[in-house]
Write an enzyme that holds these catalytic residues in place. Structure first.
Site, PDB file in Angstrom:
ATOM      1  N   LYS A 188      45.237  13.504  18.691  1.00  0.00           N
ATOM      2  CA  LYS A 188      44.792  14.790  19.230  1.00  0.00           C
ATOM      3  C   LYS A 188      43.300  14.748  19.545  1.00  0.00           C
ATOM      4  O   LYS A 188      42.494  14.405  18.693  1.00  0.00           O
ATOM      5  CB  LYS A 188      45.064  15.895  18.206  1.00  0.00           C
ATOM      6  CG  LYS A 188      46.537  16.079  17.893  1.00  0.00           C
ATOM      7  CD  LYS A 188      46.766  17.132  16.826  1.00  0.00           C
ATOM      8  CE  LYS A 188      46.237  16.732  15.487  1.00  0.00           C
ATOM      9  NZ  LYS A 188      46.643  17.625  14.398  1.00  0.00           N
ATOM     10  N   THR A 220      40.480  29.422  16.159  1.00  0.00           N
ATOM     11  CA  THR A 220      41.389  28.273  16.291  1.00  0.00           C
ATOM     12  C   THR A 220      41.925  27.822  14.932  1.00  0.00           C
ATOM     13  O   THR A 220      42.340  26.679  14.781  1.00  0.00           O
ATOM     14  CB  THR A 220      40.643  27.095  16.948  1.00  0.00           C
ATOM     15  OG1 THR A 220      39.459  26.830  16.160  1.00  0.00           O
ATOM     16  CG2 THR A 220      40.249  27.382  18.379  1.00  0.00           C
ATOM     17  N   GLY A 222      44.365  26.868  12.356  1.00  0.00           N
ATOM     18  CA  GLY A 222      45.800  26.585  12.340  1.00  0.00           C
ATOM     19  C   GLY A 222      46.344  25.842  13.551  1.00  0.00           C
ATOM     20  O   GLY A 222      47.564  25.679  13.675  1.00  0.00           O
ATOM     21  N   THR A 223      45.463  25.351  14.424  1.00  0.00           N
ATOM     22  CA  THR A 223      45.953  24.674  15.638  1.00  0.00           C
ATOM     23  C   THR A 223      46.837  23.460  15.322  1.00  0.00           C
ATOM     24  O   THR A 223      47.903  23.291  15.915  1.00  0.00           O
ATOM     25  CB  THR A 223      44.776  24.188  16.513  1.00  0.00           C
ATOM     26  OG1 THR A 223      43.858  23.488  15.682  1.00  0.00           O
ATOM     27  CG2 THR A 223      44.088  25.321  17.206  1.00  0.00           C
ATOM     28  N   GLY A 224      46.359  22.614  14.403  1.00  0.00           N
ATOM     29  CA  GLY A 224      47.075  21.368  14.110  1.00  0.00           C
ATOM     30  C   GLY A 224      48.438  21.642  13.484  1.00  0.00           C
ATOM     31  O   GLY A 224      49.448  21.020  13.843  1.00  0.00           O
ATOM     32  N   CYS A 225      48.479  22.594  12.542  1.00  0.00           N
ATOM     33  CA  CYS A 225      49.748  22.941  11.878  1.00  0.00           C
ATOM     34  C   CYS A 225      50.725  23.494  12.906  1.00  0.00           C
ATOM     35  O   CYS A 225      51.916  23.141  12.925  1.00  0.00           O
ATOM     36  CB  CYS A 225      49.512  24.007  10.806  1.00  0.00           C
ATOM     37  SG  CYS A 225      48.291  23.544   9.571  1.00  0.00           S
TER      38      CYS A 225
HETATM   39  N1  LIG Z   1      39.637  24.890  22.150  1.00  0.00           N
HETATM   40  C1  LIG Z   1      40.811  24.372  22.451  1.00  0.00           C
HETATM   41  N2  LIG Z   1      41.429  24.701  23.613  1.00  0.00           N
HETATM   42  C2  LIG Z   1      42.633  24.174  23.937  1.00  0.00           C
HETATM   43  N3  LIG Z   1      43.301  23.309  23.132  1.00  0.00           N
HETATM   44  C3  LIG Z   1      42.748  22.945  21.956  1.00  0.00           C
HETATM   45  C4  LIG Z   1      41.482  23.450  21.545  1.00  0.00           C
HETATM   46  N4  LIG Z   1      41.197  22.934  20.309  1.00  0.00           N
HETATM   47  C5  LIG Z   1      42.227  22.145  19.976  1.00  0.00           C
HETATM   48  N5  LIG Z   1      43.167  22.124  20.955  1.00  0.00           N
HETATM   49  C6  LIG Z   1      44.462  21.454  20.954  1.00  0.00           C
HETATM   50  O1  LIG Z   1      45.155  21.952  19.812  1.00  0.00           O
HETATM   51  C7  LIG Z   1      45.994  20.957  19.254  1.00  0.00           C
HETATM   52  C8  LIG Z   1      45.603  20.720  17.802  1.00  0.00           C
HETATM   53  O2  LIG Z   1      44.486  19.846  17.799  1.00  0.00           O
HETATM   54  P1  LIG Z   1      43.301  19.859  16.752  1.00  0.00           P
HETATM   55  O3  LIG Z   1      42.514  18.623  17.047  1.00  0.00           O
HETATM   56  O4  LIG Z   1      42.586  21.168  16.792  1.00  0.00           O
HETATM   57  O5  LIG Z   1      44.113  19.745  15.412  1.00  0.00           O
HETATM   58  P2  LIG Z   1      43.597  19.795  13.939  1.00  0.00           P
HETATM   59  O6  LIG Z   1      42.157  19.454  13.857  1.00  0.00           O
HETATM   60  O7  LIG Z   1      44.546  18.951  13.157  1.00  0.00           O
HETATM   61  O8  LIG Z   1      43.791  21.310  13.569  1.00  0.00           O
HETATM   62  P3  LIG Z   1      43.472  21.998  12.142  1.00  0.00           P
HETATM   63  O9  LIG Z   1      42.093  22.461  12.209  1.00  0.00           O
HETATM   64  O10 LIG Z   1      44.492  23.089  12.097  1.00  0.00           O
HETATM   65  O11 LIG Z   1      43.658  20.964  11.080  1.00  0.00           O
HETATM   66  C9  LIG Z   1      45.801  19.718  20.159  1.00  0.00           C
HETATM   67  O12 LIG Z   1      46.796  19.739  21.156  1.00  0.00           O
HETATM   68  C10 LIG Z   1      44.416  19.945  20.762  1.00  0.00           C
HETATM   69  O13 LIG Z   1      44.232  19.256  21.977  1.00  0.00           O
HETATM   70  C1  LIG Z   2      47.324  25.016   3.593  1.00  0.00           C
HETATM   71  C2  LIG Z   2      46.627  24.406   4.770  1.00  0.00           C
HETATM   72  N1  LIG Z   2      47.226  23.374   5.412  1.00  0.00           N
HETATM   73  C3  LIG Z   2      46.618  22.810   6.486  1.00  0.00           C
HETATM   74  C4  LIG Z   2      45.400  23.269   6.929  1.00  0.00           C
HETATM   75  C5  LIG Z   2      44.768  22.569   8.130  1.00  0.00           C
HETATM   76  O1  LIG Z   2      43.817  23.168   8.741  1.00  0.00           O
HETATM   77  C6  LIG Z   2      44.799  24.354   6.222  1.00  0.00           C
HETATM   78  N2  LIG Z   2      43.593  24.875   6.584  1.00  0.00           N
HETATM   79  N3  LIG Z   2      45.440  24.890   5.149  1.00  0.00           N
END
Ligand SMILES: Nc1ncnc2c1ncn2[C@@H]1O[C@H](COP(=O)(O)OP(=O)(O)OP(=O)(O)O)[C@@H](O)[C@H]1O
Ligand SMILES: Cc1ncc(CO)c(N)n1
Length: 278
Positions: A188, A220, A222-225
């Site tokens: 990502k 943003t 929770g994006t990854g989850c």
């Molecule tokens: N500002 C943004 N606009 C559009 N897409 C985004 C943005 N930020 C992240 N993404 C997308 O969101 C998805 C999750 O990516 P991200 O890298 O944010 O995950 P993460 O860091 O694991 O998230 P978390 O903070 O929840 O752990 C990916 O598809 C990424 O390209």
């Molecule tokens: C419980 C939990 N899982 C995953 C993430 C990832 O951002 C978070 N902030 N909290």
């Protein structure tokens, strides 16, 4: 903005409805973890189930405290769900300790359903959600069970030592992640600069570059989850991996665009955005 599909009402084996399991930590703020996953599954038309690994006291400002559950409690939740209700795909998130990583990996090894591993290491605020001693178990026990592994750039660096600053680096990082055994790696690029948020999905043969406009929204959490839970939901609904990841990216992109302020810090993405559209 592309509007992603909901999964069919009945699952590929003809049973109703599509059933998806998340194995993750609870986020009291409701934006990430178990809460994000269950909301995503509901929004996409599936029945969501949960194995809670840890409880966090968390809000828009960060993680204030966290407590993991005993391995026995995690194993028992998993068996309750898998033995009776049945699971058509699993997503794993925060697993907290080496013991829980090993416990969950052992359950997954016996399951025939697809598995999405989001190797959660730290929260958006930099709070640790996985013990450093657990990294080896993630590499050797958890990643080999994954149909798709979805590390962000910090997690790629932690797990493989590859630092990603460009799309070429994303390709090298994918190779390093695939070397630990998942069938597909999704690297990502959400944390890279640039006008688009670009993710690379590859199984070492096929390459799919997924691009979406980067939203300047700071809410943003929770994006990854959300992305990983959506991938698991589409896999449970019978989608092939590239189609599942493409639809999941559309869902998370819309959720980020609609993210809203709650609390004094980083607010959650809007898991319910689809219901406004359709
Ligand atoms: N500002 C943004 N606009 C559009 N897409 C985004 C943005 N930020 C992240 N993404 C997308 O969101 C998805 C999750 O990516 P991200 O890298 O944010 O995950 P993460 O860091 O694991 O998230 P978390 O903070 O929840 O752990 C990916 O598809 C990424 O390209
Ligand atoms: C419980 C939990 N899982 C995953 C993430 C990832 O951002 C978070 N902030 N909290």
């Amino acid at each position: 903005m592309a509007v992603p599909p909901r999964v069919p009402r009945s699952s590929p084996d003809g049973s109703t409805p599509v059933r998806v399991l998340t194995v993750a930590g609870s986020d009291s703020g409701g934006g990430a973890g178990i809460q994000a996953d269950l909301k995503t599954m509901l929004a996409l038309g599936a029945h969501g189930m949960s194995v809670i690994t840890a409880v966090t006291a968390q809000n828009s400002l960060g993680v204030q405290c966290a407590w993991e559950l005993p391995a026995e409690a995690v194993r028992a939740q998993f068996r309750s769900v898998a033995d009776d209700i049945g699971v058509q795909a699993v997503k794993t998130g925060m697993l907290a300790t080496a013991e829980l990583v090993e416990t969950v990996a052992a359950q997954l090894a016996d399951l025939s359903a697809p598995v999405v591993v989001d190797p959660v290491g730290v929260s958006k605020h930099g709070d640790p959600l996985l013990a450093t001693e657990a990294l080896d178990a993630v590499r050797t026990k958890l990643l080999p069970t994954a149909t798709v592994a979805t590390p962000n750039l910090d997690e790629v660096a932690q797990l493989t030592g590859v630092r990603v600053e460009s799309e070429d680096d994303q390709r090298r990082a994918a190779g390093a992640v695939l070397a630990h055994g998942p069938r597909w790696a999704l690297i990502k690029g959400g944390h890279l600069p640039g006008g688009d948020a670009v993710d690379l999905l590859t199984d070492g043969t096929e390459e799919h570059w997924l691009r979406a406009p980067r939203h300047r929204n700071r809410h943003t959490h929770g994006t990854g989850c959300t992305l990983a839970a959506a991938i698991a939901t589409y896999l449970a609904g019978g989608y092939e991996v590239p189609a599942a990841v493409t639809a999941a990216k559309e869902y998370v992109t819309g959720a980020i665009a609609a993210g809203f302020p709650l609390g004094a810090g980083i607010g959650p993405v809007d898991h319910g955005w689809l219901s406004e559209r359709t």
